[in-house]
Each structure stands twice: as C-alpha cells, then as structure tokens.
Motif scaffolding. Structure first.
Motif, mmCIF file in Angstrom:
data_model
loop_
_atom_site.group_PDB
_atom_site.id
_atom_site.type_symbol
_atom_site.label_atom_id
_atom_site.label_comp_id
_atom_site.label_asym_id
_atom_site.label_seq_id
_atom_site.Cartn_x
_atom_site.Cartn_y
_atom_site.Cartn_z
ATOM 1 N N LEU A 163 -17.261 4.398 -11.066
ATOM 2 C CA LEU A 163 -16.257 3.724 -10.244
ATOM 3 C C LEU A 163 -16.766 2.380 -9.735
ATOM 4 O O LEU A 163 -16.033 1.383 -9.741
ATOM 5 N N THR A 164 -18.020 2.329 -9.328
ATOM 6 C CA THR A 164 -18.616 1.072 -8.863
ATOM 7 C C THR A 164 -18.672 0.051 -9.999
ATOM 8 O O THR A 164 -18.337 -1.125 -9.804
ATOM 9 N N GLY A 165 -19.092 0.482 -11.177
ATOM 10 C CA GLY A 165 -19.161 -0.425 -12.324
ATOM 11 C C GLY A 165 -17.808 -0.976 -12.703
ATOM 12 O O GLY A 165 -17.650 -2.181 -12.936
ATOM 13 N N VAL A 166 -16.809 -0.115 -12.739
ATOM 14 C CA VAL A 166 -15.452 -0.572 -13.056
ATOM 15 C C VAL A 166 -14.949 -1.526 -11.981
ATOM 16 O O VAL A 166 -14.337 -2.555 -12.277
ATOM 17 N N GLY A 167 -15.228 -1.197 -10.722
ATOM 18 C CA GLY A 167 -14.804 -2.073 -9.624
ATOM 19 C C GLY A 167 -15.414 -3.456 -9.704
ATOM 20 O O GLY A 167 -14.731 -4.461 -9.497
ATOM 21 N N LEU A 168 -16.689 -3.521 -10.026
ATOM 22 C CA LEU A 168 -17.339 -4.833 -10.146
ATOM 23 C C LEU A 168 -16.797 -5.618 -11.331
ATOM 24 O O LEU A 168 -16.716 -6.854 -11.271
ATOM 25 N N TRP B 73 -7.216 -3.043 -7.238
ATOM 26 C CA TRP B 73 -8.070 -1.965 -7.737
ATOM 27 C C TRP B 73 -8.523 -1.070 -6.585
ATOM 28 O O TRP B 73 -8.472 0.152 -6.680
ATOM 29 N N LEU B 74 -8.981 -1.684 -5.510
ATOM 30 C CA LEU B 74 -9.472 -0.924 -4.361
ATOM 31 C C LEU B 74 -8.361 -0.092 -3.739
ATOM 32 O O LEU B 74 -8.573 1.065 -3.363
ATOM 33 N N ALA B 75 -7.159 -0.653 -3.647
ATOM 34 C CA ALA B 75 -6.019 0.098 -3.113
ATOM 35 C C ALA B 75 -5.700 1.296 -4.002
ATOM 36 O O ALA B 75 -5.344 2.370 -3.511
ATOM 37 N N THR B 76 -5.857 1.117 -5.305
ATOM 38 C CA THR B 76 -5.606 2.221 -6.235
ATOM 39 C C THR B 76 -6.640 3.318 -6.052
ATOM 40 O O THR B 76 -6.315 4.506 -6.072
ATOM 41 N N VAL B 77 -7.881 2.930 -5.864
ATOM 42 C CA VAL B 77 -8.958 3.917 -5.683
ATOM 43 C C VAL B 77 -8.785 4.672 -4.375
ATOM 44 O O VAL B 77 -9.003 5.883 -4.318
ATOM 45 N N PRO C 181 -3.911 7.328 -0.863
ATOM 46 C CA PRO C 181 -3.911 8.684 -0.314
ATOM 47 C C PRO C 181 -3.033 9.661 -1.098
ATOM 48 O O PRO C 181 -2.871 10.799 -0.693
ATOM 49 N N PHE C 182 -2.467 9.213 -2.200
ATOM 50 C CA PHE C 182 -1.567 10.061 -2.974
ATOM 51 C C PHE C 182 -2.352 10.986 -3.898
ATOM 52 O O PHE C 182 -3.501 10.724 -4.224
ATOM 53 N N ASP C 183 -1.700 12.016 -4.328
ATOM 54 C CA ASP C 183 -2.322 12.977 -5.240
ATOM 55 C C ASP C 183 -2.156 12.471 -6.677
ATOM 56 O O ASP C 183 -1.243 12.880 -7.393
ATOM 57 N N ILE C 184 -3.026 11.541 -7.063
ATOM 58 C CA ILE C 184 -2.979 10.969 -8.410
ATOM 59 C C ILE C 184 -4.371 11.077 -9.027
ATOM 60 O O ILE C 184 -5.342 11.357 -8.335
ATOM 61 N N ASP C 185 -4.442 10.837 -10.317
ATOM 62 C CA ASP C 185 -5.741 10.799 -10.990
ATOM 63 C C ASP C 185 -6.345 9.418 -10.729
ATOM 64 O O ASP C 185 -6.041 8.451 -11.422
ATOM 65 N N HIS C 186 -7.185 9.319 -9.701
ATOM 66 C CA HIS C 186 -7.712 8.035 -9.253
ATOM 67 C C HIS C 186 -8.518 7.322 -10.334
ATOM 68 O O HIS C 186 -8.435 6.107 -10.463
ATOM 69 N N ARG C 187 -9.296 8.061 -11.095
ATOM 70 C CA ARG C 187 -10.130 7.408 -12.120
ATOM 71 C C ARG C 187 -9.274 6.734 -13.189
ATOM 72 O O ARG C 187 -9.560 5.622 -13.608
ATOM 73 N N LYS C 188 -8.227 7.423 -13.619
ATOM 74 C CA LYS C 188 -7.362 6.855 -14.653
ATOM 75 C C LYS C 188 -6.663 5.595 -14.150
ATOM 76 O O LYS C 188 -6.664 4.568 -14.819
ATOM 77 N N TRP C 189 -6.091 5.663 -12.954
ATOM 78 C CA TRP C 189 -5.355 4.525 -12.424
ATOM 79 C C TRP C 189 -6.285 3.383 -11.998
ATOM 80 O O TRP C 189 -5.928 2.208 -12.122
ATOM 81 N N ALA C 190 -7.473 3.715 -11.525
ATOM 82 C CA ALA C 190 -8.437 2.672 -11.165
ATOM 83 C C ALA C 190 -8.913 1.934 -12.417
ATOM 84 O O ALA C 190 -9.077 0.713 -12.409
#
Length: 141
Positions: free
Chosen positions: A66-71, A103-107, A110-119
């Motif tokens: 997640l950190t790598g994708v965020g950067l 990206w940060l808002a997606t991560v 607070p919704f029940d989503i697949d955070h990794r996929k959407w991030a």
C-alpha cells in the motif's frame, strides 16, 4: 526464459535511481532549470516506491504494498510539475496533490469495499490523468 514481475521491478527501481542521480547532477550544473529538480524528485521517488513495492510483494506484506502504490501516485504529479516549470509556469498545489489525495481518500474510505483493489485503481488513474496533462502542458496557454 520466463521473467516474473518482481524480477523486472528491481532493474526498474535501479534505473529510476540512476536517472534521479543524473538529473540531480544536471540540476547542480544548471541551477536555472528547476524542472530538472522536479524530474529528479520524480525519479527518486519512483525508485523508492518501486523498492518498497517490490519488497512488499515479495514478502506479501500489505502495508508495504500500500505504501509503495501510494508513493507511485505522487510520481506523475511531479513529472507534470516539472513540465510546467520547464515552461516557466507555476504548478497549483491543489492540482499537484489531487491524485495522492484521491488515492488516500480511497484507502481510508469507511465503506465496506475492497480497499486494495480500489486504491490500486486510484493509483493507476493518477498516471492516466497526470501523464496526458504533462504531454498537453507545453501546448496549452
């Protein structure tokens, strides 16, 4: 011979690090070209992000992934900012930080989503928006 993506990410990170050093040296020689510093920062951040992402994928550690994708979402914004500086234009901070903010808002949603996929999708969208903006920037007025 079959190469996996992790194997290819290592030389990509090394190439980005070398590009960052070369651009930084060029900027040290030509201080009147701030775009070189922007592009050095983009390449350096890409090298760091790829190293973190490769490590996270190799160890299957989600926080590093997640950190790598965020950067990596920041890299195209820095490239776009460098193109704007090359053309003697200012870069609005709100637009510069927009891709990372989305990206940060997606991560952190607070919704029940697949955070990794959407991030990951938000990270790719950062590239799909900033890269055409960087290409179009020299021709816009």
């Amino acid at each position: 011979m079959q190469l996996d993506s992790l194997t290819l990410m290592v030389p990509d990170a090394i190439a980005a690090a070398v590009a960052a050093v070369l651009l930084l040296v060029a900027w040290l020689k030509i201080r009147t070209a701030p775009a070189l510093l922007w592009w050095a920062a983009a390449s350096g951040l890409a090298a760091i992000a790829l190293a973190i992402l490769t490590t996270g994928l190799a160890w299957q550690f989600p926080l590093l992934i997640l950190t790598g994708v965020g950067l990596t979402t920041i890299v195209p914004a820095l490239i776009w900012g460098g193109v704007r500086r090359f053309n003697h234009r200012r870069t609005p901070l709100v637009l510069l930080a927009g891709g990372f903010a989305i990206w940060l808002a997606t991560v952190l949603a607070p919704f029940d989503i697949d955070h990794r996929k959407w991030a990951t999708l938000a990270g790719f969208m950062s590239w799909y928006i900033y890269t055409p903006a960087a290409i179009w920037s020299p021709w816009s007025t």
